[in-house]
Design an enzyme around this catalytic site. Structure first.
Site, mmCIF file in Angstrom:
data_model
loop_
_atom_site.group_PDB
_atom_site.id
_atom_site.type_symbol
_atom_site.label_atom_id
_atom_site.label_comp_id
_atom_site.label_asym_id
_atom_site.label_seq_id
_atom_site.Cartn_x
_atom_site.Cartn_y
_atom_site.Cartn_z
ATOM 1 N N ARG A 1 23.045 71.681 24.746
ATOM 2 C CA ARG A 1 23.825 70.424 24.592
ATOM 3 C C ARG A 1 24.961 70.560 23.580
ATOM 4 N NH1 ARG A 1 18.524 68.388 24.758
ATOM 5 N NH2 ARG A 1 18.050 67.530 26.800
ATOM 6 N N LYS B 1 40.199 71.228 24.896
ATOM 7 C CA LYS B 1 39.991 70.963 26.320
ATOM 8 C C LYS B 1 39.375 72.201 26.937
ATOM 9 C CE LYS B 1 43.599 67.734 27.722
ATOM 10 N NZ LYS B 1 44.738 67.573 28.640
ATOM 11 N N GLU C 1 54.937 77.375 28.370
ATOM 12 C CA GLU C 1 54.146 76.329 27.686
ATOM 13 C C GLU C 1 54.787 76.025 26.332
ATOM 14 O OE1 GLU C 1 51.636 74.406 28.600
ATOM 15 O OE2 GLU C 1 50.358 75.442 30.037
ATOM 16 N N LYS D 1 51.390 70.995 18.388
ATOM 17 C CA LYS D 1 50.212 70.648 19.196
ATOM 18 C C LYS D 1 49.047 70.227 18.301
ATOM 19 C CE LYS D 1 47.064 71.714 22.844
ATOM 20 N NZ LYS D 1 46.645 72.493 23.993
ATOM 21 N N GLU E 1 42.934 62.275 24.397
ATOM 22 C CA GLU E 1 44.054 61.995 25.300
ATOM 23 C C GLU E 1 44.076 60.545 25.780
ATOM 24 O OE1 GLU E 1 45.128 65.330 27.937
ATOM 25 O OE2 GLU E 1 45.613 63.812 29.421
ATOM 26 N N ARG F 1 48.622 62.258 23.297
ATOM 27 C CA ARG F 1 48.329 63.595 23.833
ATOM 28 C C ARG F 1 48.753 63.746 25.291
ATOM 29 N NH1 ARG F 1 42.939 67.457 23.097
ATOM 30 N NH2 ARG F 1 43.867 69.215 24.195
ATOM 31 N N ASN G 1 51.126 66.912 28.676
ATOM 32 C CA ASN G 1 51.030 67.235 30.110
ATOM 33 C C ASN G 1 52.398 67.385 30.763
ATOM 34 O OD1 ASN G 1 48.207 67.253 30.288
ATOM 35 N ND2 ASN G 1 48.161 65.014 30.338
ATOM 36 N N HIS H 1 52.945 69.435 33.931
ATOM 37 C CA HIS H 1 51.649 69.741 34.536
ATOM 38 C C HIS H 1 51.360 68.915 35.782
ATOM 39 C CE1 HIS H 1 51.105 71.911 30.837
ATOM 40 N NE2 HIS H 1 49.933 72.370 31.240
ATOM 41 N N HIS I 1 50.488 71.532 38.298
ATOM 42 C CA HIS I 1 49.140 71.816 38.824
ATOM 43 C C HIS I 1 49.145 71.842 40.347
ATOM 44 C CE1 HIS I 1 46.415 70.729 35.147
ATOM 45 N NE2 HIS I 1 46.847 71.973 35.117
ATOM 46 N N HIS J 1 49.688 79.934 35.900
ATOM 47 C CA HIS J 1 49.687 78.580 35.325
ATOM 48 C C HIS J 1 50.987 78.291 34.565
ATOM 49 C CE1 HIS J 1 48.120 74.893 33.581
ATOM 50 N NE2 HIS J 1 48.606 75.311 32.423
HETATM 51 N N1 LIG Z 1 42.526 74.169 27.587
HETATM 52 C C1 LIG Z 1 43.804 73.895 27.589
HETATM 53 O O1 LIG Z 1 44.292 73.024 26.851
HETATM 54 C C2 LIG Z 1 44.715 74.713 28.463
HETATM 55 C C3 LIG Z 1 46.108 74.659 28.265
HETATM 56 C C4 LIG Z 1 46.915 75.469 29.055
HETATM 57 C C5 LIG Z 1 46.346 76.297 30.014
HETATM 58 N N2 LIG Z 1 44.990 76.322 30.185
HETATM 59 C C6 LIG Z 1 44.377 77.211 31.169
HETATM 60 O O2 LIG Z 1 44.669 78.555 30.825
HETATM 61 C C7 LIG Z 1 44.556 79.358 32.000
HETATM 62 C C8 LIG Z 1 45.659 80.399 32.015
HETATM 63 O O3 LIG Z 1 45.494 81.227 30.891
HETATM 64 P P1 LIG Z 1 46.264 82.616 30.733
HETATM 65 O O4 LIG Z 1 47.662 82.469 31.143
HETATM 66 O O5 LIG Z 1 45.939 83.101 29.381
HETATM 67 O O6 LIG Z 1 45.628 83.519 31.877
HETATM 68 P P2 LIG Z 1 44.359 84.499 31.933
HETATM 69 O O7 LIG Z 1 43.296 84.071 31.022
HETATM 70 O O8 LIG Z 1 44.047 84.606 33.395
HETATM 71 O O9 LIG Z 1 44.928 85.887 31.413
HETATM 72 C C9 LIG Z 1 45.934 86.526 32.151
HETATM 73 C C10 LIG Z 1 45.586 87.981 32.487
HETATM 74 O O10 LIG Z 1 45.786 88.755 31.324
HETATM 75 C C11 LIG Z 1 44.586 89.495 31.002
HETATM 76 N N3 LIG Z 1 44.610 89.566 29.550
HETATM 77 C C12 LIG Z 1 44.248 88.634 28.648
HETATM 78 N N4 LIG Z 1 44.595 89.030 27.407
HETATM 79 C C13 LIG Z 1 45.165 90.250 27.536
HETATM 80 C C14 LIG Z 1 45.726 91.174 26.594
HETATM 81 N N5 LIG Z 1 45.811 90.900 25.313
HETATM 82 N N6 LIG Z 1 46.186 92.355 27.076
HETATM 83 C C15 LIG Z 1 46.145 92.623 28.412
HETATM 84 N N7 LIG Z 1 45.648 91.783 29.339
HETATM 85 C C16 LIG Z 1 45.162 90.610 28.901
HETATM 86 C C17 LIG Z 1 43.476 88.722 31.636
HETATM 87 O O11 LIG Z 1 42.390 89.542 31.929
HETATM 88 C C18 LIG Z 1 44.147 88.204 32.911
HETATM 89 O O12 LIG Z 1 44.153 89.215 33.885
HETATM 90 C C19 LIG Z 1 44.601 78.415 33.170
HETATM 91 O O13 LIG Z 1 43.342 78.376 33.778
HETATM 92 C C20 LIG Z 1 44.931 77.069 32.555
HETATM 93 O O14 LIG Z 1 44.338 75.996 33.266
HETATM 94 C C21 LIG Z 1 44.184 75.553 29.420
#
Ligand SMILES: NC(=O)c1ccc[n+]([C@@H]2O[C@H](COP(=O)([O-])OP(=O)(O)OC[C@H]3O[C@@H](n4cnc5c(N)ncnc54)[C@H](O)[C@@H]3O)[C@@H](O)[C@H]2O)c1
Length: 330
Positions: free
Chosen positions: A91, A113, A155, A190, A200, A204, A208, A211, A215, A227
């Site tokens: 939990r 998030k 972003e 942020k 949010e 907040r 978005n 987005h 999305h 993304h």
């Molecule tokens: N929680 C939030 O507030 C929030 C905000 C924005 C985006 N997101 C989410 O984030 C996700 C996208 O994240 P992302 O762009 O980091 O993609 P990702 O996590 O898929 O990473 C991108 C690629 O890079 C690789 N990788 C990661 N770090 C590396 C490094 N240092 N060196 C080499 N390779 C590396 C990963 O294995 C993957 O293949 C989406 O699912 C999105 O919805 C969440």
């Protein structure tokens, strides 16, 4: 923002869940891999509830107790899933976030998030569960692909347009990649917003920006668009929609430079009919629109020189911004 430093590891019991692509950084520095360590492959298509089920089972079998901390090392996909897993395990246990992509460092890792995707759409199952600590080590970025670096930069660019700071936005477009000062400024922006409105309910929602259509583009492209790339496209479309809604227009040459940076993505751009159903299921949907009587979604509209504003609009309002976006990219 720090280098890889073992002083930031938890004091008490902890477990490690990491993206297999960054294990090299962890082990090169002689960082510990405690019992039950998991290095996993990540992708948007496996950002699903089924993926985290075996993680929970591993932690239960160690066993980890309520005083444990989950240390998550990876990009946004890994940290979103690990944060959700930490919120579910017993939990809710503490977690520490070590984001390893630009996008996760500037955005996903901060703010609590956490989520996985459902077949119906992006990030539809999740929780607000802020990490106790986020450690940003830019050293991780040395192995990140240039496509993922560029995607993450959108972003950060989004943060400049939320503030309405055209000079900052222009300098980011010109530089291509943000510098450490941009990263710091963006994180502070942020952090302030999230501190004031974690769940949010107000301010907040501005984060978005890009987005709503973003999305839909990301999902409708079958995740051919990353993304951050989808957020870049969605942000440009939001500039166009803002103008159509009677808000001050962005200078034409700024929009041209903005579109120029996005042009290489035109081949991934899904058509409008594939985006509309996704927009209609958007998390930001708020029920009936006062103007159309149909469903409405929260849309963040940027304004040059001023903070962005929030409007409730029917999903169909994006149709002409999508058409103009397509035209600008060809
Ligand atoms: N929680 C939030 O507030 C929030 C905000 C924005 C985006 N997101 C989410 O984030 C996700 C996208 O994240 P992302 O762009 O980091 O993609 P990702 O996590 O898929 O990473 C991108 C690629 O890079 C690789 N990788 C990661 N770090 C590396 C490094 N240092 N060196 C080499 N390779 C590396 C990963 O294995 C993957 O293949 C989406 O699912 C999105 O919805 C969440």
């Amino acid at each position: 923002m720090e280098g890889l430093d073992p002083r930031f590891l938890p004091d008490g019991p902890w477990a490690l869940i990491g993206d297999e692509n960054v294990r090299v950084h962890w082990t090169r520095h002689g960082f510990p891999e405690p019992p039950g360590t998991l290095w996993v492959p990540t992708s948007e298509t496996t950002k699903r509830l089924e993926t985290i089920d075996p993680w929970l089972e591993t932690w239960a079998s160690l066993p980890l107790h309520r005083d444990a901390t989950i240390v998550a090392v990876g990009g946004g996909v890994l940290t979103d899933m690990a944060g959700l897993a930490a919120s579910l395990f017993l939990r809710g246990v503490k977690w520490h976030c070590w984001p390893t992509t630009l996008l996760a460092q500037v955005d996903a890792g901060l703010g609590g998030k956490t989520a996985v995707n459902l077949p119906s759409g992006k990030n539809l199952a999740g929780a607000f569960h802020p990490p106790e600590r986020m450690i940003v080590c830019t050293e991780f970025l040395s192995t990140l692909s240039s496509r993922h670096r560029s995607a993450g930069a959108w972003e950060l660019f989004k943060h400049a347009l939320i503030e309405g700071d055209l000079d900052w936005a222009e300098s980011l477009l010109a530089a291509g990649q943000p510098g450490p000062d941009d990263l710091r400024r963006s994180l502070l922006q942020k952090a302030g917003v999230v501190h004031r409105d974690l769940r949010e309910t107000g301010e907040r929602k501005l984060l978005n920006l890009g987005h709503t259509l973003g999305h839909a583009l990301e999902s409708a492209s079958g995740f051919g668009l990353l993304h951050g790339e989808a957020v870049g496209l969605g942000t440009l479309a939001a500039c166009l929609l803002a103008e159509e809604q009677g808000l001050p227009a962005f200078p034409a040459d700024f929009l041209k430079r903005f579109a120029g940076r996005l042009k290489p993505l035109s081949r991934f751009l899904p058509d409008w009919p594939s985006c509309l159903p996704v927009l209609c299921r958007d998390k930001k949907a708020i029920g009936e629109s006062k103007t159309s009587g149909g469903s409405a979604i929260h849309c963040v509209l940027p304004i040059p020189g001023q903070r962005a504003v929030l409007r409730s609009l029917p999903p169909e309002a994006w149709a002409s911004a999508h058409a103009r976006l397509s035209a600008l990219l060809t």
